[in-house]
Design a protein around this motif. Sequence first.
Motif, PDB file in Angstrom:
ATOM      1  N   ILE A   1       0.818  -1.217   0.000  1.00  0.00           N
ATOM      2  CA  ILE A   1       0.000   0.000   0.000  1.00  0.00           C
ATOM      3  C   ILE A   1       0.855   1.272   0.000  1.00  0.00           C
ATOM      4  N   VAL A   2       1.956   1.281   0.725  1.00  0.00           N
ATOM      5  CA  VAL A   2       2.792   2.477   0.804  1.00  0.00           C
ATOM      6  C   VAL A   2       3.243   2.961  -0.581  1.00  0.00           C
ATOM      7  N   PRO A   3       3.719   2.090  -1.468  1.00  0.00           N
ATOM      8  CA  PRO A   3       4.102   2.579  -2.800  1.00  0.00           C
ATOM      9  C   PRO A   3       2.935   3.188  -3.587  1.00  0.00           C
ATOM     10  N   ILE A   4       1.724   2.691  -3.375  1.00  0.00           N
ATOM     11  CA  ILE A   4       0.561   3.274  -4.068  1.00  0.00           C
ATOM     12  C   ILE A   4       0.392   4.730  -3.645  1.00  0.00           C
ATOM     13  N   PHE A   5       0.471   4.999  -2.345  1.00  0.00           N
ATOM     14  CA  PHE A   5       0.347   6.370  -1.858  1.00  0.00           C
ATOM     15  C   PHE A   5       1.520   7.242  -2.327  1.00  0.00           C
ATOM     16  N   MET A   6       2.706   6.642  -2.375  1.00  0.00           N
ATOM     17  CA  MET A   6       3.873   7.380  -2.848  1.00  0.00           C
ATOM     18  C   MET A   6       3.680   7.781  -4.317  1.00  0.00           C
ATOM     19  N   VAL A   7       3.146   6.872  -5.126  1.00  0.00           N
ATOM     20  CA  VAL A   7       2.897   7.159  -6.538  1.00  0.00           C
ATOM     21  C   VAL A   7       1.819   8.230  -6.672  1.00  0.00           C
ATOM     22  N   LEU A   8       0.730   8.096  -5.920  1.00  0.00           N
ATOM     23  CA  LEU A   8      -0.351   9.084  -5.999  1.00  0.00           C
ATOM     24  C   LEU A   8       0.131  10.474  -5.570  1.00  0.00           C
ATOM     25  N   LYS A   9       0.924  10.522  -4.529  1.00  0.00           N
ATOM     26  CA  LYS A   9       1.446  11.800  -4.044  1.00  0.00           C
ATOM     27  C   LYS A   9       2.341  12.470  -5.087  1.00  0.00           C
ATOM     28  N   ASN A  10       3.070  11.660  -5.849  1.00  0.00           N
ATOM     29  CA  ASN A  10       4.032  12.192  -6.819  1.00  0.00           C
ATOM     30  C   ASN A  10       3.582  11.988  -8.259  1.00  0.00           C
ATOM     31  N   ARG A  11       2.299  11.878  -8.496  1.00  0.00           N
ATOM     32  CA  ARG A  11       1.791  11.572  -9.837  1.00  0.00           C
ATOM     33  C   ARG A  11       2.186  12.612 -10.875  1.00  0.00           C
ATOM     34  N   SER A  12       2.421  13.835 -10.469  1.00  0.00           N
ATOM     35  CA  SER A  12       2.816  14.871 -11.434  1.00  0.00           C
ATOM     36  C   SER A  12       4.212  14.617 -12.006  1.00  0.00           C
ATOM     37  N   ARG A  13       4.997  13.815 -11.334  1.00  0.00           N
ATOM     38  CA  ARG A  13       6.349  13.480 -11.813  1.00  0.00           C
ATOM     39  C   ARG A  13       6.361  12.327 -12.811  1.00  0.00           C
ATOM     40  N   LEU A  14       5.232  11.663 -12.957  1.00  0.00           N
ATOM     41  CA  LEU A  14       5.172  10.459 -13.791  1.00  0.00           C
ATOM     42  C   LEU A  14       4.370  10.705 -15.062  1.00  0.00           C
ATOM     43  N   ARG A  15       4.804  10.036 -16.121  1.00  0.00           N
ATOM     44  CA  ARG A  15       3.997  10.025 -17.339  1.00  0.00           C
ATOM     45  C   ARG A  15       2.797   9.127 -17.089  1.00  0.00           C
ATOM     46  N   SER A  16       1.710   9.401 -17.792  1.00  0.00           N
ATOM     47  CA  SER A  16       0.477   8.635 -17.565  1.00  0.00           C
ATOM     48  C   SER A  16       0.647   7.152 -17.898  1.00  0.00           C
ATOM     49  N   ASP A  17       1.560   6.818 -18.824  1.00  0.00           N
ATOM     50  CA  ASP A  17       1.768   5.406 -19.148  1.00  0.00           C
ATOM     51  C   ASP A  17       2.497   4.655 -18.035  1.00  0.00           C
ATOM     52  N   LYS A  18       3.084   5.376 -17.086  1.00  0.00           N
ATOM     53  CA  LYS A  18       3.730   4.756 -15.921  1.00  0.00           C
ATOM     54  C   LYS A  18       2.831   4.804 -14.684  1.00  0.00           C
ATOM     55  N   LEU A  19       1.991   5.815 -14.608  1.00  0.00           N
ATOM     56  CA  LEU A  19       1.184   6.062 -13.409  1.00  0.00           C
ATOM     57  C   LEU A  19       0.262   4.893 -13.073  1.00  0.00           C
ATOM     58  N   TYR A  20      -0.593   4.509 -13.992  1.00  0.00           N
ATOM     59  CA  TYR A  20      -1.584   3.470 -13.691  1.00  0.00           C
ATOM     60  C   TYR A  20      -0.969   2.086 -13.463  1.00  0.00           C
ATOM     61  N   PRO A  21       0.036   1.690 -14.234  1.00  0.00           N
ATOM     62  CA  PRO A  21       0.672   0.404 -13.890  1.00  0.00           C
ATOM     63  C   PRO A  21       1.299   0.398 -12.496  1.00  0.00           C
ATOM     64  N   LEU A  22       1.892   1.530 -12.095  1.00  0.00           N
ATOM     65  CA  LEU A  22       2.482   1.594 -10.754  1.00  0.00           C
ATOM     66  C   LEU A  22       1.422   1.550  -9.664  1.00  0.00           C
ATOM     67  N   ILE A  23       0.275   2.134  -9.924  1.00  0.00           N
ATOM     68  CA  ILE A  23      -0.806   2.119  -8.928  1.00  0.00           C
ATOM     69  C   ILE A  23      -1.420   0.725  -8.818  1.00  0.00           C
ATOM     70  N   PHE A  24      -1.667   0.086  -9.948  1.00  0.00           N
ATOM     71  CA  PHE A  24      -2.430  -1.168  -9.941  1.00  0.00           C
ATOM     72  C   PHE A  24      -1.569  -2.430  -9.924  1.00  0.00           C
ATOM     73  N   PHE A  25      -0.251  -2.287  -9.905  1.00  0.00           N
ATOM     74  CA  PHE A  25       0.633  -3.459  -9.920  1.00  0.00           C
ATOM     75  C   PHE A  25       0.384  -4.383  -8.732  1.00  0.00           C
ATOM     76  N   THR A  26       0.127  -3.802  -7.574  1.00  0.00           N
ATOM     77  CA  THR A  26      -0.014  -4.614  -6.353  1.00  0.00           C
ATOM     78  C   THR A  26      -1.400  -5.183  -6.158  1.00  0.00           C
ATOM     79  N   VAL A  27      -2.353  -4.793  -6.990  1.00  0.00           N
ATOM     80  CA  VAL A  27      -3.722  -5.290  -6.814  1.00  0.00           C
ATOM     81  C   VAL A  27      -3.810  -6.819  -6.973  1.00  0.00           C
ATOM     82  N   PRO A  28      -3.255  -7.420  -8.028  1.00  0.00           N
ATOM     83  CA  PRO A  28      -3.365  -8.894  -8.136  1.00  0.00           C
ATOM     84  C   PRO A  28      -2.761  -9.662  -6.957  1.00  0.00           C
ATOM     85  N   PRO A  29      -1.557  -9.280  -6.464  1.00  0.00           N
ATOM     86  CA  PRO A  29      -1.036 -10.011  -5.296  1.00  0.00           C
ATOM     87  C   PRO A  29      -1.914  -9.882  -4.050  1.00  0.00           C
ATOM     88  N   MET A  30      -2.581  -8.705  -3.909  1.00  0.00           N
ATOM     89  CA  MET A  30      -3.451  -8.524  -2.745  1.00  0.00           C
ATOM     90  C   MET A  30      -4.609  -9.482  -2.821  1.00  0.00           C
TER      91      MET A  30
END
Length: 184
Positions: free
Chosen positions: A155-184
């Motif tokens: 969960i911590v990396p999801i919040f880190m990505v959301l907090k810094n979303r302006s630093r990321l391109r959109s093609d990186k943003l959603y994969p970084l947010i949803f990467f941990t969903v399947p393992p959960m």
Amino acid sequence: MEQMIYLYIFAIAILITVFISMLKHPQNNIFAEKLYLRIVLFSVMMLVIDIAHEYLSGIEGLWNAVLIRVLSVLIYAFPTVIAVIWFIYSYFLIHREKPKNSLYFHLYLLPMTINIILSLGSLIWPFYFDITQNNVYQRGQIYFLSIVLQYFYMIVPIFMVLKNRSRLRSDKLYPLIFFTVPPM
């Protein structure tokens, strides 16, 4: 149980395909690619460990007794290691640098360290697991703590990505947010 093994084998096949594809088509960033390859490789190893653990549980014999205990430790210790690598990978993609060797980073590693210690301690005391005399795996008294620690690292990396979303391109943003969903 048999259906679960088929699912694990399917997941292993997908991960191996991703691994080979990445080796054949290297990316520009060597550090990030190494981290991602480790995540994929460690995930394959985790699935193989799970399959072996399920297969060996309940089979008597000295070697199985040793092996089921080693696999049980890995089942509880390894996911937090994979999740920490995911955190470092996410951090690197956001900040374009490795996490600083700071007090904050060491505090972030503390739950993983506690988890590994409790996993190893479960060989003596049934914190996370217990193995009966017939080599049957049983959950321990505080196995849920390992799950909480694993979710923390997902969960911590999801919040880190959301907090810094302006630093990321959109093609990186959603994969970084949803990467941990399947393992959960």
